[in-house]
Design a protein around this motif. Structure first.
Motif, short mmCIF file in Angstrom:
data_model
loop_
_atom_site.label_atom_id
_atom_site.label_comp_id
_atom_site.label_asym_id
_atom_site.label_seq_id
_atom_site.Cartn_x
_atom_site.Cartn_y
_atom_site.Cartn_z
N SER A 52 0.82 -1.20 0.00
CA SER A 52 0.00 0.00 0.00
C SER A 52 0.87 1.26 0.00
N SER A 53 0.41 2.26 -0.75
CA SER A 53 1.16 3.52 -0.78
C SER A 53 0.29 4.72 -0.44
N ARG A 54 -0.95 4.52 -0.04
CA ARG A 54 -1.86 5.61 0.28
C ARG A 54 -2.28 5.51 1.75
N ALA A 55 -2.32 6.66 2.41
CA ALA A 55 -2.66 6.69 3.83
C ALA A 55 -4.07 6.20 4.10
N TRP A 56 -5.03 6.53 3.24
CA TRP A 56 -6.41 6.13 3.51
C TRP A 56 -6.62 4.64 3.32
N THR A 57 -5.69 3.97 2.65
CA THR A 57 -5.78 2.52 2.52
C THR A 57 -5.64 1.86 3.89
N ASN A 58 -4.87 2.48 4.79
CA ASN A 58 -4.69 1.92 6.12
C ASN A 58 -6.00 1.76 6.87
N THR A 59 -6.98 2.61 6.60
CA THR A 59 -8.28 2.49 7.25
C THR A 59 -8.91 1.14 6.93
N VAL A 60 -8.85 0.74 5.68
CA VAL A 60 -9.40 -0.54 5.26
C VAL A 60 -8.56 -1.69 5.80
N LEU A 61 -7.24 -1.55 5.71
CA LEU A 61 -6.36 -2.62 6.16
C LEU A 61 -6.50 -2.88 7.66
N GLU A 62 -6.68 -1.82 8.45
CA GLU A 62 -6.87 -1.98 9.90
C GLU A 62 -8.11 -2.81 10.21
N LEU A 63 -9.14 -2.68 9.39
CA LEU A 63 -10.38 -3.43 9.61
C LEU A 63 -10.31 -4.83 9.02
N ALA A 64 -9.47 -5.05 8.02
CA ALA A 64 -9.42 -6.33 7.32
C ALA A 64 -8.40 -7.30 7.91
N PHE A 65 -7.30 -6.79 8.43
CA PHE A 65 -6.21 -7.64 8.90
C PHE A 65 -5.94 -7.41 10.37
N GLN A 66 -5.74 -8.50 11.11
CA GLN A 66 -5.37 -8.37 12.51
C GLN A 66 -3.86 -8.51 12.64
#
Length: 133
Positions: A52-66
């Motif tokens: 990932s290279s975008r900051a807003w992608t982290n929002t999705v990743l935080e919810l998808a991956f533990q």
């Protein structure tokens, strides 16, 4: 002059200040909500947490991956998520890695994949090999 008054009146009535949109979900204390709504600035660029290279992608990743550890939202301190406790850190005294450190985690027994198989240290090792390859 009268057209200015009409424009002002129409613009005043066209603005809504109602905050109750009817789509809000009420959750009792201690209960987990069934629906989580969030607004993203844009679509995630990737769903791989390593590319990932975008900051807003982290929002999705935080919810998808533990993760093994997470941050407490109020205190910003690290706390265990899939680990039983914060890691143990030991200095390496001998060998080619002397002077380095080992970080040891113990993974919760109930941590498992979708098929029910347990998450192990071998899974983490495979992930690190993918990251560094």
């Amino acid at each position: 002059m009268s057209s200015l008054i009409i424009v002002c009146l129409l613009s005043g009535y066209s603005c809504r200040t109602d905050t109750n949109s009817g789509s809000q979900v009420s959750v009792d204390e201690g209960q987990v909500p069934e629906l989580v709504s969030t607004r993203l600035r844009a679509n995630p660029d990737r769903l791989s947490p390593f590319q990932s290279s975008r900051a807003w992608t982290n929002t999705v990743l935080e919810l998808a991956f533990q993760k093994l550890l997470t941050r407490d939202g109020a205190s910003l301190e690290l706390k265990p998520m899939l680990a039983k406790a914060l890691p143990g850190v030991e200095k390496i005294e001998a060998g080619e890695n002397a002077g380095g450190f080992t970080i040891q985690y113990e993974i919760l027994e109930e941590a498992s994949w979708d098929d029910g198989s347990p998450i192990t240290g071998h899974d983490y090792l495979s992930t690190m090999k993918i990251v560094f390859n």
